[in-house]
Design an enzyme around this catalytic site. Structure first.
Site, PDB file in Angstrom:
ATOM      1  N   GLU A 121      60.182   3.635   9.308  1.00 14.62           N
ATOM      2  CA  GLU A 121      61.150   3.269   8.273  1.00 14.62           C
ATOM      3  C   GLU A 121      62.138   4.405   8.028  1.00 14.62           C
ATOM      4  OE1 GLU A 121      60.982   2.280   3.486  1.00 14.62           O
ATOM      5  OE2 GLU A 121      59.134   2.399   4.633  1.00 14.62           O
ATOM      6  N   ARG A 132      66.731   5.684  -3.812  1.00 18.83           N
ATOM      7  CA  ARG A 132      66.888   5.402  -2.381  1.00 18.83           C
ATOM      8  C   ARG A 132      67.623   4.103  -2.122  1.00 18.83           C
ATOM      9  NH1 ARG A 132      61.375   5.180   0.272  1.00 18.83           N
ATOM     10  NH2 ARG A 132      62.555   4.936   2.181  1.00 18.83           N
ATOM     11  N   ARG A 136      67.410  -0.333   4.419  1.00 19.67           N
ATOM     12  CA  ARG A 136      66.548   0.371   5.357  1.00 19.67           C
ATOM     13  C   ARG A 136      66.836  -0.071   6.790  1.00 19.67           C
ATOM     14  NH1 ARG A 136      65.666   1.992   0.959  1.00 19.67           N
ATOM     15  NH2 ARG A 136      63.701   2.313  -0.113  1.00 19.67           N
ATOM     16  N   HIS A 151      65.641  -4.676   0.481  1.00 16.85           N
ATOM     17  CA  HIS A 151      64.304  -4.080   0.349  1.00 16.85           C
ATOM     18  C   HIS A 151      63.208  -4.981   0.892  1.00 16.85           C
ATOM     19  CE1 HIS A 151      61.006  -1.714  -1.521  1.00 16.85           C
ATOM     20  NE2 HIS A 151      61.842  -0.725  -1.206  1.00 16.85           N
TER      21      HIS A 151
END
Length: 162
Positions: A121, A132, A136, A151
């Site tokens: 990740e 954050r 991703r 997410h």
């Protein structure tokens, strides 16, 4: 007499890390960039998303036959995601070293089922986020790359080099 070479080498590495991190912060502050180089609202609209929230990148036609996820062109990803891909290919440094390049467990079961440790990740910096953020990139042990901007609620398979 002690040599100063190790200290100079460490100082050099630290300078490079600070410069890369500063560059990432500046790029993140500029907002999303589309393939035509536009930033901010125009880019977010082009990419099919909205400023300050999750953006849905334009997809490449079709679905990956292995993951059954829609394809997304690498060039259609937000600038920050492309910057993160550059960092991944270079082996770092990553903006969140405690969280990046760690095992992704695929608890949501949206990616193909693999053994633990297969997926890694990486955080994609989210402009104007106090943490954050939700974006991703996930890499697989065979080199495949997946993108999520919500997410882990959904994924796209990244078509590299497009």
């Amino acid at each position: 007499m002690k040599s100063v070479a190790p200290r100079q080498a460490l100082l050099g590495v630290m300078v490079v890390v600070v410069v890369v991190l500063a560059w990432l912060v500046v790029r993140a502050a500029q907002g999303p960039t589309d393939p035509q180089g536009r930033t901010g609202s125009a880019a977010a609209t082009t990419l099919g998303g909205r400023v300050g929230g999750a953006t849905a990148p334009a997809t490449t036609q079709g679905t990956d036959p292995v993951s059954r996820l829609p394809w997304v062109s690498e060039s259609a990803l937000p600038r920050e995601a492309r910057d993160t891909l550059t960092l991944i290919r270079a082996g770092g440094p990553y903006p969140y070293p405690r969280s990046d390049n760690k095992t992704f467990d695929n608890r949501e079961r949206l990616l193909p089922d693999k053994t633990r440790g297969y997926y890694r990740e990486f955080t994609v910096v989210t402009p104007r986020s106090g943490d954050r953020g939700p974006r991703r990139l996930i890499t697989g042990g065979s080199g495949e790359i997946y993108w999520t901007d919500d997410h882990y609620a959904s994924f796209h398979r990244v078509r590299e080099g497009t």
